[in-house]
Design an enzyme around this catalytic site. Sequence first.
Site, mmCIF file in Angstrom:
data_model
loop_
_atom_site.group_PDB
_atom_site.id
_atom_site.type_symbol
_atom_site.label_atom_id
_atom_site.label_comp_id
_atom_site.label_asym_id
_atom_site.label_seq_id
_atom_site.Cartn_x
_atom_site.Cartn_y
_atom_site.Cartn_z
ATOM 1 N N ARG A 89 -3.187 4.269 -1.646
ATOM 2 C CA ARG A 89 -3.095 2.880 -1.200
ATOM 3 C C ARG A 89 -2.853 2.185 -2.417
ATOM 4 N NH1 ARG A 89 -4.974 -0.188 3.105
ATOM 5 N NH2 ARG A 89 -6.218 -2.028 2.416
ATOM 6 N N GLU B 192 1.741 3.844 3.154
ATOM 7 C CA GLU B 192 2.003 3.088 4.451
ATOM 8 C C GLU B 192 3.611 3.268 4.204
ATOM 9 O OE1 GLU B 192 -0.127 -0.509 4.755
ATOM 10 O OE2 GLU B 192 -1.986 0.309 4.581
ATOM 11 N N ASN C 78 -3.170 -5.982 -2.144
ATOM 12 C CA ASN C 78 -3.224 -7.053 -1.051
ATOM 13 C C ASN C 78 -4.558 -8.057 -1.117
ATOM 14 O OD1 ASN C 78 -1.630 -8.111 0.865
ATOM 15 N ND2 ASN C 78 -2.733 -7.014 2.431
ATOM 16 N N ARG C 79 -5.236 -7.872 -2.018
ATOM 17 C CA ARG C 79 -6.519 -8.600 -2.200
ATOM 18 C C ARG C 79 -6.607 -9.409 -3.366
ATOM 19 N NH1 ARG C 79 -6.187 -6.595 2.064
ATOM 20 N NH2 ARG C 79 -7.640 -5.890 3.542
ATOM 21 N N TYR D 194 -7.962 -13.416 3.027
ATOM 22 C CA TYR D 194 -7.720 -12.803 1.720
ATOM 23 C C TYR D 194 -6.657 -13.178 1.026
ATOM 24 C CZ TYR D 194 -5.817 -9.294 5.076
ATOM 25 O OH TYR D 194 -5.201 -8.715 6.171
ATOM 26 N N ARG E 254 1.711 -11.855 0.105
ATOM 27 C CA ARG E 254 2.700 -12.518 0.850
ATOM 28 C C ARG E 254 2.290 -13.932 0.483
ATOM 29 N NH1 ARG E 254 0.068 -9.703 4.428
ATOM 30 N NH2 ARG E 254 -1.446 -10.626 5.869
ATOM 31 N N HIS F 278 0.861 -1.283 0.211
ATOM 32 C CA HIS F 278 -0.041 -0.027 -0.074
ATOM 33 C C HIS F 278 0.932 1.041 0.073
ATOM 34 C CE1 HIS F 278 -2.790 -3.094 1.781
ATOM 35 N NE2 HIS F 278 -3.402 -2.712 0.910
ATOM 36 N N GLU G 22 2.289 -5.550 10.842
ATOM 37 C CA GLU G 22 1.396 -4.253 10.821
ATOM 38 C C GLU G 22 1.812 -3.610 12.194
ATOM 39 O OE1 GLU G 22 -1.517 -2.448 8.982
ATOM 40 O OE2 GLU G 22 -1.601 -4.507 8.687
#
Length: 313
Positions: free
Chosen positions: A63, A24, A70-71, A164, A168, A21, A178
């Site tokens: 993002r 981040e 990430n999905r 999900y 990774r 993202h 996180e």
Amino acid sequence: MTSCQVAEDPIKKVAIFGGTHGNELTGVFLVKHWLENNTEIQRTGLEVKPFITNPRAVEKCTRYIDCDLNRVFDPENLGKRMSEDLPYEVRRAQEISRLFGPKDSEDSYDIIFDLHNTTSNMGCTLILEDSRNDFLIQMFHYIKTSLAPLPCYVYLIEHPSLKYATTRSIAKYPVGIEVGPQPQGVLRADILDQMRKMIKHALDFIHNFNEGKEFPPCAIEVYKIMEKVDYPRNESGEIAAIIHPKLQDQDWKPLHPGDPVFLTLDGKTIPLGGDCTVYPVFVNEAAYYEKKEAFAKTTKLTLNAKGIHSSLH
């Protein structure tokens, strides 16, 4: 060797992903630093590759460009025919899968650490995808012990409908890291230091394991996802209440039936329903407004791991 000990293959290839993202910034900043100077992430006999996963989103400090990277690491998206019509993140996912996967192949990376920030007050969090993975439970136990007295929580996302397809997940051992709270598009030195320490301890664990150290059976406390909770909404589908001040910043703390959860603009408190205590996470996460998620409910469990050692020793 007893039945409490498991021989695991040595770890050869590790990747550290930043910028999955693009807003981040801790992972982005650390990975860019390690691309220039990788001294602190090098370990004898181990290939450690830092990598910016979503460079376009990083460039724009957003993002994602078209959809959440990430999905989209599911078989359907990874199997789509490559074309310019595909969303940028789906094309990028296919590239990343080729570079670091494909999943379950001999060429895939052993471990991928995916670095994330949250605007929620979650502190240091390790994200686990499989409750039966002795190696990762042992690693997480080592990281938690090494960070103490700084708390480090383990979030288990193993769930038939809520798990999900993470960036990774193409690795044999996927690890989400996180750390928060940190606003999007902002760097905080304390948060960066915590994430840096988590990676250091993780790499130290891998090094010790590869060198033949035996890790005895262990147990860790984890928080397993149960349900995602949306904001109350009006007939137009717009948010009709906000996170209650007594819930704000209370990630990982017990939330009992009847406790305040939401507050309407006319001052009405909406309490937690149900009949069991839960532990909220990702409370008021900025990125989850679009996902219609005010917080996630978790339940607290203990996971046990057998002792492990490298099969080479």
